[in-house]
Design a protein around this motif. Structure first.
Motif: not given
Length: 373
Positions: A175-186
């Motif tokens: 599970h790549c839940g660390n994407t929830y800390g992202c801001k933007g597509r890049e």
């Protein structure tokens, strides 16, 4: 008592409403996206927990889903679903319930990340000669459940599972839940790439020790909303929130506000000029406190009113005030309705025993989610 309203504007509040057209569009986009990549979509049911939405997300196949509770697993099995993955680290107190599901369904999968859980499966052999179908949970730097991908213990556990009598190592799940800390597509794509690379490299290390033919799966709504090309080398993906989306996802960059399929309807129940506030009939029991009021507009986005802020909540009350300046109370008479866009739909949906489903404001159905564990 059932609400007999014909239009969402006439519902008793607070009410959780689903725009059927938007939900169907979101589901169709995700299905099409991964069909084109040649990757199996295994949609997660944890956001909505309803039969009707599951049918939409699976394109009517009633196969290949992920769930977070055994209540969900049993509910879907009772309604003819099969190929169900209990995507949660195997709890020792629920092994017998898992065994019963394995024995009644053609395909029921469990997930584990430690040796003691494997021993629990070994102690409860399945009837009819069936094998426990196991996914091993791999932590690809998300930092929740899973055995860390870079540790020798991950390969060792995979070997133990594959060598255990009565058990089949079916796949590796991350599970790549660390994407929830992202801001933007890049940023989303960078985490999706890192997770995919870590998982695929682990699959190669498994092949080097003779463990082959396994499925591979990653998931999160942000990563699956913006998949990287290497995700085409995976067997499956398992996002869930995307069918509804929410304000959090829009801030991450997974979606636009117009892709959010749900609202909480609430009415004004009080004017308090001495403190420049309105009171509405939605507190944390109608929205949840997820997000902690971190938005510029507080605990939700008030649709059509960027000048207003849901500043605080108690169980059944919400305080609304202007972002700045005096409040024009005449614009919001008692009984007038606001449409709140939730910060986190998974948490907000959990507050409701029924969803009012509409098309262009006309109620077309009601969905009743399964609850409990």
């Amino acid at each position: 008592m059932a609400d007999t309203a014909e239009f969402i504007k006439d519902l008793c509040t607070p009410a959780f409403v689903v725009d059927l057209d938007v939900a169907k569009r979101n589901a169709a986009v995700m299905l099409d996206r991964f069909q084109k990549l040649g990757v199996q979509l295994r949609p997660h049911m944890k956001t909505h927990k309803t039969l009707e939405c599951a049918d939409i997300m699976t394109g009517g196949s009633r196969r290949c889903i992920a769930v977070s509770t055994l209540a969900e697993a049993s509910f879907y099995a009772d309604h003819g679903y099969d190929d169900v993955l209990y995507a949660y680290p195997l709890p020792h107190d629920k092994v017998q319930r898992c065994a019963e599901l394995c024995e009644r369904m053609a395909l029921f999968h469990v997930l584990l990340d430690n040796g003691p859980a494997l021993q629990e499966l070994k102690r409860r052999p399945l009837k009819q000669g069936k094998l426990w179908r196991v996914w091993m949970k791999l932590d690809c730097d998300n930092g929740r459940a899973g055995v860390l991908h870079s540790e020798p213990a991950a390969l060792q556990l995979a070997r133990e599972i594959s060598e255990t009598t009565g058990v089949e190592l079916y796949g590796i799940y991350a599970h790549c839940g660390n994407t929830y800390g992202c801001k933007g597509r890049e940023q989303i794509e960078a985490i999706a790439q890192e997770t995919t690379t870590n998982l695929l490299q682990f699959m190669e290390r498994l092949k080097a020790i003779g463990i082959q033919g396994l499925k591979s799966s990653i998931g999160s709504t942000p990563s699956c909303s913006h998949p990287v090309p290497d995700m085409a080398m995976l067997s499956e993906v398992h996002p869930g929130n995307y069918v509804f989306y929410d304000v959090q996802q829009s801030l991450i960059g997974s979606c636009r506000l117009e892709d959010i399929a749900v609202r909480v309807l609430t009415r004004v129940i009080g004017h308090y000029p001495h403190r420049n506030q309105l009171l509405v009939d939605s507190g944390w029991a109608a929205l949840s406190q997820d997000g902690g009021g971190c938005l510029p507009t507080g605990y939700a986005v008030i649709q059509g009113h960027p000048e207003l802020k849901l500043t605080s909540m108690t169980q059944e009350h919400g305080r609304v005030e202007p972002v700045s300046g005096p409040l024009d109370f005449g614009q919001f008479p008692l009984g007038s309705m606001f449409s709140l866009i939730p910060y986190h739909t998974c948490a907000t949906a959990m507050m409701y025993p029924v969803y009012s489903v509409h098309s262009q404001g006309k109620i077309v159905s009601t969905w009743k989610p399964v609850r409990g564990w």
